[in-house]
Design a protein around this motif. Structure first.
Motif, mmCIF file in Angstrom:
data_model
loop_
_atom_site.group_PDB
_atom_site.id
_atom_site.type_symbol
_atom_site.label_atom_id
_atom_site.label_comp_id
_atom_site.label_asym_id
_atom_site.label_seq_id
_atom_site.Cartn_x
_atom_site.Cartn_y
_atom_site.Cartn_z
ATOM 1 N N ARG A 49 -15.502 21.860 -0.461
ATOM 2 C CA ARG A 49 -15.790 20.397 0.895
ATOM 3 C C ARG A 49 -15.389 19.722 -0.073
ATOM 4 O O ARG A 49 -14.811 18.713 0.737
ATOM 5 N N ASP A 50 -15.580 19.237 -1.905
ATOM 6 C CA ASP A 50 -14.948 18.480 -2.176
ATOM 7 C C ASP A 50 -13.246 18.783 -2.074
ATOM 8 O O ASP A 50 -12.658 17.551 -2.227
ATOM 9 N N LYS A 103 -11.180 16.505 0.673
ATOM 10 C CA LYS A 103 -10.451 15.477 0.795
ATOM 11 C C LYS A 103 -9.207 14.987 0.595
ATOM 12 O O LYS A 103 -9.188 14.101 1.021
ATOM 13 N N THR A 104 -8.643 16.302 0.142
ATOM 14 C CA THR A 104 -7.735 16.127 -0.658
ATOM 15 C C THR A 104 -6.228 16.764 0.017
ATOM 16 O O THR A 104 -6.235 17.257 1.057
#
Length: 123
Positions: free
Chosen positions: A109-110, A113-114
Motif C-alpha cells: 500500500r505504501d 503511493k510512490t
C-alpha cells in the motif's frame, strides 16, 4: 505472495485488494493504530483491541491457524465510549480482522503511493 516477496526484500509493485472501507462513514481499520510490540490495535479513543485476553489450556480455543486474527474490544469499554456512534453503531463492541501478512500488504500500500509504482504499472 506479498509476504514471500517482502521476506526476500523484493518491492511488491502489486495492487492490494482492500475491502476495509466502510460505506456508513464509521471508522475503518486505518483509523486504528497497530501496536506490534503488544500485538493489539489501539482505537482513536485510546482503548486496546486484543486478540486474546487470557491464555487457554484447551488448544481448540486458541489461534485458528487460518491466517486471520480477530482483535476485539471489551463490550463494557465500547458501551461507555463517547465515540461509539462513529466506531460501532450497530454492534456491542468493535472487532478488527488482521491478515497473517498484513505488514507485507501495508508495504505494498505504501509503495502504491510512490512515483515508482506509477511507472511500474505503466510498464
Amino acid at each position: 505472495m506479498l509476504g514471500w516477496l517482502v521476506d526476500r526484500e523484493i518491492d511488491p509493485y502489486i495492487p492490494v485488494i482492500d475491502k476495509a472501507g466502510r460505506p456508513d462513514g464509521t471508522w475503518t481499520r486505518t483509523d486504528f493504530e497497530w501496536d506490534a510490540e503488544n500485538d493489539q490495535y489501539i482505537c482513536p479513543e485510546g482503548h486496546a483491541l486484543k486478540q486474546f485476553r487470557r491464555n487457554y489450556s484447551d488448544p481448540n480455543r486458541g489461534p485458528t491457524g487460518k491466517g486471520v486474527a480477530k482483535y476485539r474490544a471489551l463490550k463494557l469499554t465500547c458501551q461507555s465510549c463517547p465515540s461509539k456512534a462513529r466506531c460501532c453503531p450497530n454492534a456491542d463492541f468493535r472487532s478488527i480482522t488482521r491478515e497473517e501478512h498484513e505488514d507485507a500488504r501495508q508495504t505494498a500500500r505504501d509503495l502504491a503511493k510512490t512515483n515508482q509504482y506509477e511507472i511500474a504499472m505503466k510498464l
